[in-house]
Design a protein around this motif. Structure first.
Motif, mmCIF file in Angstrom:
data_model
loop_
_atom_site.group_PDB
_atom_site.id
_atom_site.type_symbol
_atom_site.label_atom_id
_atom_site.label_comp_id
_atom_site.label_asym_id
_atom_site.label_seq_id
_atom_site.Cartn_x
_atom_site.Cartn_y
_atom_site.Cartn_z
ATOM 1 N N ALA A 52 40.770 4.805 78.595
ATOM 2 C CA ALA A 52 41.282 6.175 78.642
ATOM 3 C C ALA A 52 40.133 7.180 78.650
ATOM 4 C CB ALA A 52 42.209 6.432 77.459
ATOM 5 N N ALA A 53 39.097 6.946 77.839
ATOM 6 C CA ALA A 53 37.940 7.851 77.810
ATOM 7 C C ALA A 53 37.195 7.822 79.130
ATOM 8 C CB ALA A 53 37.013 7.482 76.658
ATOM 9 N N ALA A 89 37.304 15.508 78.475
ATOM 10 C CA ALA A 89 36.475 14.304 78.573
ATOM 11 C C ALA A 89 35.619 14.123 77.319
ATOM 12 C CB ALA A 89 35.595 14.393 79.819
ATOM 13 N N ALA A 90 35.074 15.223 76.794
ATOM 14 C CA ALA A 90 34.227 15.124 75.598
ATOM 15 C C ALA A 90 35.042 14.667 74.386
ATOM 16 C CB ALA A 90 33.575 16.476 75.326
ATOM 17 N N PHE A 91 36.217 15.244 74.179
ATOM 18 C CA PHE A 91 37.064 14.833 73.057
ATOM 19 C C PHE A 91 37.499 13.377 73.200
ATOM 20 C CE2 PHE A 91 38.338 19.490 72.351
ATOM 21 C CZ PHE A 91 37.395 19.628 71.338
ATOM 22 N N ALA A 92 37.750 12.954 74.445
ATOM 23 C CA ALA A 92 38.155 11.568 74.664
ATOM 24 C C ALA A 92 37.021 10.612 74.302
ATOM 25 C CB ALA A 92 38.593 11.372 76.112
ATOM 26 N N CYS A 93 35.791 10.995 74.634
ATOM 27 C CA CYS A 93 34.642 10.137 74.286
ATOM 28 C C CYS A 93 34.450 10.074 72.771
ATOM 29 C CB CYS A 93 33.379 10.674 74.963
ATOM 30 S SG CYS A 93 33.382 10.491 76.761
ATOM 31 N N VAL A 94 34.570 11.225 72.082
ATOM 32 C CA VAL A 94 34.461 11.228 70.624
ATOM 33 C C VAL A 94 35.597 10.411 70.017
ATOM 34 C CG1 VAL A 94 34.457 12.679 68.567
ATOM 35 C CG2 VAL A 94 33.268 13.444 70.633
ATOM 36 N N PHE A 96 37.009 7.790 71.306
ATOM 37 C CA PHE A 96 36.653 6.378 71.413
ATOM 38 C C PHE A 96 35.584 6.005 70.390
ATOM 39 C CE2 PHE A 96 33.551 3.348 73.284
ATOM 40 C CZ PHE A 96 34.319 2.192 73.145
ATOM 41 N N ALA A 97 34.601 6.901 70.201
ATOM 42 C CA ALA A 97 33.541 6.614 69.232
ATOM 43 C C ALA A 97 34.122 6.453 67.820
ATOM 44 C CB ALA A 97 32.494 7.722 69.265
#
Length: 607
Positions: A52-53, A89-94, A96-97
């Motif tokens: 998803a990210a 996109a940035a919130f999705a990456c965070v 996942f982290a």
């Protein structure tokens, strides 16, 4: 390198495909986590969150690449869409982290932020594509009044049914000034013995031009969306133009009368005449096109000076086209032509319009053209008249092949291009027999005055391209016999300057392009370069120092035959000038050694 550039462009254009993936995955993930919280289940697997990210990152990256293509001018809507997409996109990456390190609470918080930010990003994207207010448009009521055509005075002998636009319809005798009076025994009155001057037909921007723009142009060039920074929903916006400049060009009193519209330079009209598959053609190929009568009506408005407030006169033989609607049927619209003055009485006469055949073109004939790599398509959507272009196989097409391919479509061809083919004068008799032909391109063919004479008196031919042909000044008689002609191209033909001037005088209503532009007026020239600063010149002497004297170089041939550094034979291309003498060396490295200690090398040179 070009392959990777093209691949990069394809990635950008895949944005409409990629953007739906994070929408579905992030929203679906949000529902799954909501259920998990309610029921105390474990969070979604890391792999799904990672995918998803990634989709969110790909969607945002492709959008940024797509923005670099022409046609996406900067605007507040575009900026909001971009920044919210990047934030998603940035919130999705965070997100996942946080899932990766097991911080489930923060993982779900950032997942919620991703979904919340993604919703307005999608909304602004929809406004970019479909226009402002697209989402709630069904609930809005239009305040635009319904277009009702005005009742216009009729010209005797020229009444036209607005629905059919067929000038052959019978004239209503009650409207004729010279109609006989049955009470007077069918005898004309004394008043009717005098010649009657037809009343002019008047039209206006508000009643006729503005509704046409609203139906054909304002969806992409209006208040809700203005592609190319161009709006056409008001007079001020039209005159302001767009990012490429003005779309209506007015004369400045040099080559054109001051205040008159220069139609050949006005994009509001010229883009309508481009081929349908041209990127600059307007409206775009996928949109509803203007009919021939609407294009001609726009030209008449421009010829009148593009008035926005005052009514303008159409002149004899011209008719107001039927009302413009947003989803019109597709009848064949004849294209009215410029009025032609008769040589005897100089009276305006109505021009015969091209009449489209009622039946569709034979499929076998269309298939034969396609198999021969010849472009064929309707001149406008729904029309039975065809545009045929021999560009692809031009070098192999002769008279016999052209005759065989065109004969079954004789009555259907409205626009024909035989440019660069091998046809001769023999083909012109067949072309002259095409009753609906409005545009003919004979550029760079072997056509002469003899063949052109076959077109004598053609009633509906409006545009003729004779560039790079053998046509001479003697063709003037044939050209003057074409009553509907209003555009002619003759550059690089065999016409003389005097013959061209005479032709223009005899056809003042025809725009003749001979490539003979007038000498441009010099508005300003740049003077000599003068240095007025305090900084020293590059490679010049320092402040307070005199410029060193430069010795004359007697010859560019080295004075030595042996390199003073290595002792090897001299190569003249590795030479330097020192104190007025040309010194040769054997390689590019030896001059470097020479400049480190010139005196040591000078002792080895001949005196």
């Amino acid at each position: 390198m070009d392959f990777f550039a093209d691949l990069f462009a394809v990635f950008g254009r895949s944005h409409p495909l990629l953007l739906h993936m994070p929408i579905g995955m992030l929203v679906g993930l949000g529902f799954v986590e909501l259920i998990a919280v309610k029921r105390g289940h474990q969070p979604m697997a890391r792999l799904y969150v990672f995918i998803a990210a990634c989709t969110a990152v790909f969607a945002a990256a492709s959008g940024l690449v797509l923005h670099e293509e022409p046609g996406y001018e900067s605007s507040s809507v575009l900026e909001w869409h971009e920044w919210l997409g990047i934030a998603t996109a940035a919130f999705a990456c965070v997100c996942f982290a946080m899932r990766l390190v097991g911080a489930i609470k923060f993982y779900r918080i950032f997942l919620l932020l991703s979904v919340v930010v993604m919703i307005p990003a999608g909304h602004f994207g929809a406004e970019m594509t479909h226009g402002k207010g697209f989402l709630w448009e069904p609930f809005e009521t239009s305040d635009e009044p319904e277009y009702v055509p005005p009742v216009l005075p009729k010209i005797p002998g020229n009444e036209v049914d607005p629905e059919s636009e067929d000038p052959s319809d019978p004239v209503d005798s009650t409207d004729l000034t010279n109609a006989s009076d049955p009470e007077n025994g069918d005898k004309p009155t004394a008043e009717n013995d005098q010649p009657q001057i037809p009343e002019p037909i008047l039209a206006s921007y508000e009643e006729h031009i503005a509704p046409m723009f609203a139906a054909r142009c304002n969806k992409c060039h209006g208040e809700r969306k203005s592609k190319g920074d161009l709006r056409m929903d008001s007079a001020d916006a039209i005159l302001a133009g767009g990012e490429n400049g003005e779309i209506i060009v007015f004369g400045m009193g040099i080559d054109h009368p001051e205040g008159a519209v220069v139609i050949e330079e006005s994009e509001i009209y010229q883009r309508l005449l481009l081929p349908l598959d041209d990127d600059d053609h307007m409206p775009p190929e996928s949109k509803t096109q203007l009919t021939n009568s609407e294009i001609e009506f726009l030209r008449l408005w421009l010829e009148a000076g593009a008035p926005f407030e005052e009514p303008f006169e159409l002149g004899a033989g011209k008719q107001v086209p039927p009302p413009t609607v947003k989803d019109p049927p597709k009848p064949d619209k004849p294209k009215p032509n410029p009025e032609e003055a008769t040589s005897a009485a100089n009276q305006a006469t109505a021009v015969t319009p091209a009449v489209a055949p009622t039946e569709a073109a034979p499929q076998e004939a269309l298939l034969a053209l396609t198999n021969a790599l010849i472009h064929v398509q309707p001149v406008e959507p729904g029309s039975t008249m065809l545009w045929v272009d021999f560009a692809a196989p031009a070098a192999t097409i002769d008279d016999a092949q052209a005759h065989a391919l065109l004969q079954p479509l004789q009555g259907h061809i409205g626009e024909l291009s035989l440019a660069r083919t091998k046809i001769t004068d023999a083909s012109l008799s067949q072309i002259a027999a095409m009753p609906a032909l409005t545009r003919l391109d004979l550029r760079n063919t072997a056509i002469t005055n003899t063949g052109l004479a076959e077109l004598q008196g053609h009633q509906v031919l409006q545009q003729l391209v004779l560039s790079q042909t053998q046509v001479t000044d003697e063709a003037a008689a044939t050209l003057q016999s074409l009553p509907s002609l209003h555009r002619l191209w003759v550059w690089d033909a065999k016409m003389t300057a005097d013959g061209l001037a005479a032709l223009r005088n005899s056809l003042p209503h025809v725009h003749i392009d001979a490539g003979d532009l007038s000498n441009p007026e010099v508005l300003e020239t740049e003077g000599d370069l003068v240095f007025n600063g305090d900084a020293p010149l590059v490679d010049g002497p320092a402040d307070g120092e005199a410029a060193p004297a430069v010795a004359d170089v007697a010859s560019l041939t080295p004075i030595n035959t042996v390199c003073p550094v290595s002792g090897k034979p001299v190569d003249p291309k590795y030479s330097v000038v020192y104190e007025g003498r040309v010194i040769g060396f054997c390689c590019p490295n030896c001059p470097k050694t020479f400049w480190e200690n010139p005196e040591a090398c000078l002792a080895k040179l001949p005196k």
